[in-house]
Design a protein around this motif. Structure first.
Motif, PDB file in Angstrom:
ATOM      1  N   HIS A   1      -0.579  -5.847   4.095  1.00 17.22           N
ATOM      2  CA  HIS A   1      -0.460  -4.911   3.259  1.00 17.22           C
ATOM      3  C   HIS A   1      -1.384  -4.568   1.968  1.00 17.22           C
ATOM      4  O   HIS A   1      -1.549  -3.807   1.392  1.00 17.22           O
TER       5      HIS A   1
ATOM      6  N   THR B   1      -5.302   4.722  -0.179  1.00 10.79           N
ATOM      7  CA  THR B   1      -6.309   4.774   0.913  1.00 10.79           C
ATOM      8  C   THR B   1      -7.905   4.681   0.302  1.00 10.79           C
ATOM      9  O   THR B   1      -8.730   4.456   1.100  1.00 10.79           O
TER      10      THR B   1
ATOM     11  N   GLU C   1      -5.536  10.232   7.107  1.00  9.03           N
ATOM     12  CA  GLU C   1      -5.880   9.241   5.853  1.00  9.03           C
ATOM     13  C   GLU C   1      -7.279   8.735   6.098  1.00  9.03           C
ATOM     14  O   GLU C   1      -7.753   7.897   5.652  1.00  9.03           O
TER      15      GLU C   1
ATOM     16  N   ASN D   1       0.057   1.714  10.012  1.00  7.45           N
ATOM     17  CA  ASN D   1       0.328   2.721   8.903  1.00  7.45           C
ATOM     18  C   ASN D   1      -0.743   3.139   8.408  1.00  7.45           C
ATOM     19  O   ASN D   1      -1.203   3.244   7.279  1.00  7.45           O
TER      20      ASN D   1
ATOM     21  N   GLU E   1       0.778  -1.083   0.026  1.00  4.94           N
ATOM     22  CA  GLU E   1      -0.107   0.017  -0.057  1.00  4.94           C
ATOM     23  C   GLU E   1       0.785   1.182   0.064  1.00  4.94           C
ATOM     24  O   GLU E   1       0.325   2.357  -0.085  1.00  4.94           O
ATOM     25  N   TYR E   2       2.143   1.163   0.236  1.00  5.94           N
ATOM     26  CA  TYR E   2       3.009   2.534   0.263  1.00  5.94           C
ATOM     27  C   TYR E   2       3.019   3.308  -0.834  1.00  5.94           C
ATOM     28  O   TYR E   2       2.903   2.796  -2.061  1.00  5.94           O
ATOM     29  N   ALA E   3       3.497   4.582  -0.648  1.00  9.32           N
ATOM     30  CA  ALA E   3       3.817   5.585  -1.703  1.00  9.32           C
ATOM     31  C   ALA E   3       4.989   5.108  -2.369  1.00  9.32           C
ATOM     32  O   ALA E   3       5.853   4.360  -1.929  1.00  9.32           O
TER      33      ALA E   3
ATOM     34  N   GLU F   1       0.363   7.017  -1.255  1.00  4.65           N
ATOM     35  CA  GLU F   1       0.050   5.739  -0.338  1.00  4.65           C
ATOM     36  C   GLU F   1      -1.774   5.540  -0.820  1.00  4.65           C
ATOM     37  O   GLU F   1      -2.386   6.541  -0.939  1.00  4.65           O
TER      38      GLU F   1
ATOM     39  N   ALA G   1      -3.201  -2.129   5.169  1.00  6.27           N
ATOM     40  CA  ALA G   1      -1.980  -1.305   5.573  1.00  6.27           C
ATOM     41  C   ALA G   1      -1.036  -1.885   6.723  1.00  6.27           C
ATOM     42  O   ALA G   1      -1.758  -2.860   7.253  1.00  6.27           O
TER      43      ALA G   1
END
Length: 542
Positions: free
Chosen positions: A243, A209, A262, A256, A188-190, A207, A246
């Protein structure tokens, strides 16, 4: 067989051809797409094989505006066929469904009426174009005493960290009944957040959301040719880990996730789950989660767990809360379902797909300079007692109850199949780790390493099998039930199950950053029927 609580598709169109029938379930999702042609930009997939059926999946792009997550584009009729031959001369089932913007133009066909233990080929047609051809396979009939069942086993595929060569090598095999994906199918990360340096950038760059974000991220992953090849070659049986939502997710939040920045956690989870079921060849089970049960002949029941939707928040290691009986990793309903299924099964083997490791592990003897990098991999606290509170070690009452159940009900041949920690392990699962091996082992566990996500040498930026050998030796010395651990390799496993034994063959990649990486057999471990212990095998299963 599937879990009896699993709902049948609510909306269906049935078309008979010969003795076959199919229930159609349209769904949704999307990747980066700039042009209308080809209509099928994200490949085809199948999953959750049954003795009489399998789930088929694809996504169509009817117009350039119909990008994943856009909510735009016209409805499009999608035909599908399933045949006994690659030339489609012997079509046994066919049907039509509709891809719409409401479901991001993904479709599923839940096909029934097929023959057990049989290979089939399938394809879709829409807008005058044919999809790539996929190959799938049904499961053996419940009473079928097949000689063996064989699964590819994978987890933790970070798009940015490397190429998906593990999928390519599994796709090339023709001896697999299915591929088991144990979670972290995507991250899910940027872009640039994890890892800081990668071979390609995530899309969207921020990221994820929202529903549109999760759809686009799923779609991005399914533009990878090796991942598309895997889905086209074998049915995939998947569960989620954190993941897909998050990092370090629990029922009420995640490490996260910042509510103020978020948004609402429940809304984010709902979006992630909707996109997951749109984009993955997975049947949702009770309460729209991934815990469910599949049967592979008389050899194996496969119990698949959801260890994120119902768990209590992770606690701080060393404060005693890890032993609190009011805290749970499974939730009461899921644990009862698992216990009942294990006790009532007449299969030779009980395979449990669990996204996080159940074996207890103490890290106190690991050199201090390695605890930091290991903590990054394993989710250990930055200070204090080294216990992995994101794994079953953080929820010891559930583990005690489950292992006691295996002993009290004389449930033999239980094998936990695990991903998550970017390392390969072969473990006995002791009733009392402190007194093992004088105390018994209740089960065994095979943990597969990551497809691409960072392991110890990546974090430390050192050559493989240098400092990790020190850490591995310390872990094995302090944990006598751990028979082997590889902290540096990327790759996959192949699990071969016969009436006499279950064996995991571990394969490693030459270089995750090499698009043409080779794969080589590294080690094999097996557990013999009735022993509840692992031992090394000299060669991969034939």
């Amino acid at each position: 067989m599937t879990d009896p609580n699993s709902p049948r598709p609510a909306r269906r169109t049935v078309v008979k051809a010969g003795a076959a029938s199919a229930a159609l379930l349209p769904l949704a999702a999307g990747p980066p797409a700039a042009a209308a042609a080809p209509v099928f930009q994200h490949g085809v997939a199948s999953g959750d094989p049954l003795p009489d059926g399998v789930l088929l999946w694809t996504r169509v792009t009817p117009t350039p505006e119909s990008a994943p997550g856009s909510g735009a584009g016209p409805d499009l009729a999608v035909d599908w066929q399933i045949a006994e031959d690659a030339a489609f001369a012997r079509v046994v089932a066919r049907g039509t469904t509709t891809a719409s913007a409401a479901t991001d133009h993904t479709v599923k066909a839940d096909v029934r009426g097929l023959r057990p233990a049989t290979a089939y080929w399938f394809r879709f047609t829409a807008g005058g174009a044919d999809s790539p051809t996929g190959r799938t396979r049904t499961a053996s009939a419940p009473g079928d005493a097949a000689h063996a069942v064989r699964f590819g086993v994978v987890s933790c595929a970070n798009w940015e960290a490397g190429w998906f060569s593990a999928y390519r090598h599994l796709a090339a095999r023709r001896d697999l009944d299915a591929v088991l994906h144990l979670g972290d199918y995507l991250y899910e990360y940027a872009a640039g957040a994890y890892p800081a340096e990668g071979v390609r950038a995530h899309s969207p760059a921020h990221e994820i959301t929202t529903l549109a974000d999760y759809r686009l991220r799923h779609a991005t992953y399914k533009t990878d040719p090796d991942l598309r090849s895997l889905h086209a070659a074998h049915p995939v049986v998947a569960i989620w880990d954190d993941h897909e939502f998050a990092n370090d997710a629990w029922s009420g939040g995640a490490e996260n996730h910042t509510p103020g920045a978020e948004g609402d956690w429940a809304r984010r989870v709902a979006a992630a789950k909707q996109a997951y079921f749109e984009w993955m060849p997975v049947r949702p089970s009770t309460a729209g989660t991934t815990y469910r049960r599949l049967r592979f002949g008389a050899l194996a029941d496969l119990h698949l767990l959801d260890l994120r939707s119902f768990r209590s928040q992770q606690t701080t290691a060393g404060d005693g809360a890890v032993d609190d009986p009011d805290r749970t990793i499974t939730g009461r309903a899921q644990l009862d379902w698992l216990k009942a299924g294990l006790a009532s099964s007449d299969a030779s083997w009980q395979l449990v797909g669990t996204s996080v490791m159940i074996s207890p592990v103490a890290f106190g003897s690991v050199p201090a300079q390695l605890l930091g990098p290991l903590g990054e991999l394993l989710g250990l606290p930055a200070e204090g007692l080294a216990v992995n509170v994101d794994q079953w070690d953080g929820y010891t009452d559930d583990r005690r109850e489950l292992l006691a159940h295996l002993r009290e009900k004389a449930v033999a041949n239980t094998v936990f199949l695990t991903g998550d920690i970017h390392m390969a392990w072969a473990n006995d699962v002791p009733v009392q780790a402190a007194t093992y091996p004088l105390s018994p082992s209740a089960a065994t566990e095979f943990v597969v390493t990551s497809v691409t996500s960072d392991n110890l040498d990546d974090i430390l930026k050192v050559q493989p099998r240098t400092v990790s050998l020190v850490a591995a030796a310390a872990i094995q010395a302090a944990n006598r039930h751990v028979k082997w651990v590889d902290m540096d390799s990327h790759g996959y496993g192949v699990l071969d199950v016969t009436a006499e034994r279950a064996q995991m063959d571990y394969y490693v990649l030459s270089d995750r950053a090499d698009r043409n990486a080779t794969a080589a057999w590294a080690r094999s471990y097996r557990t013999r029927s009735g022993t509840q212990r692992v031992e090394r095998a000299d060669a991969p299963a034939r």
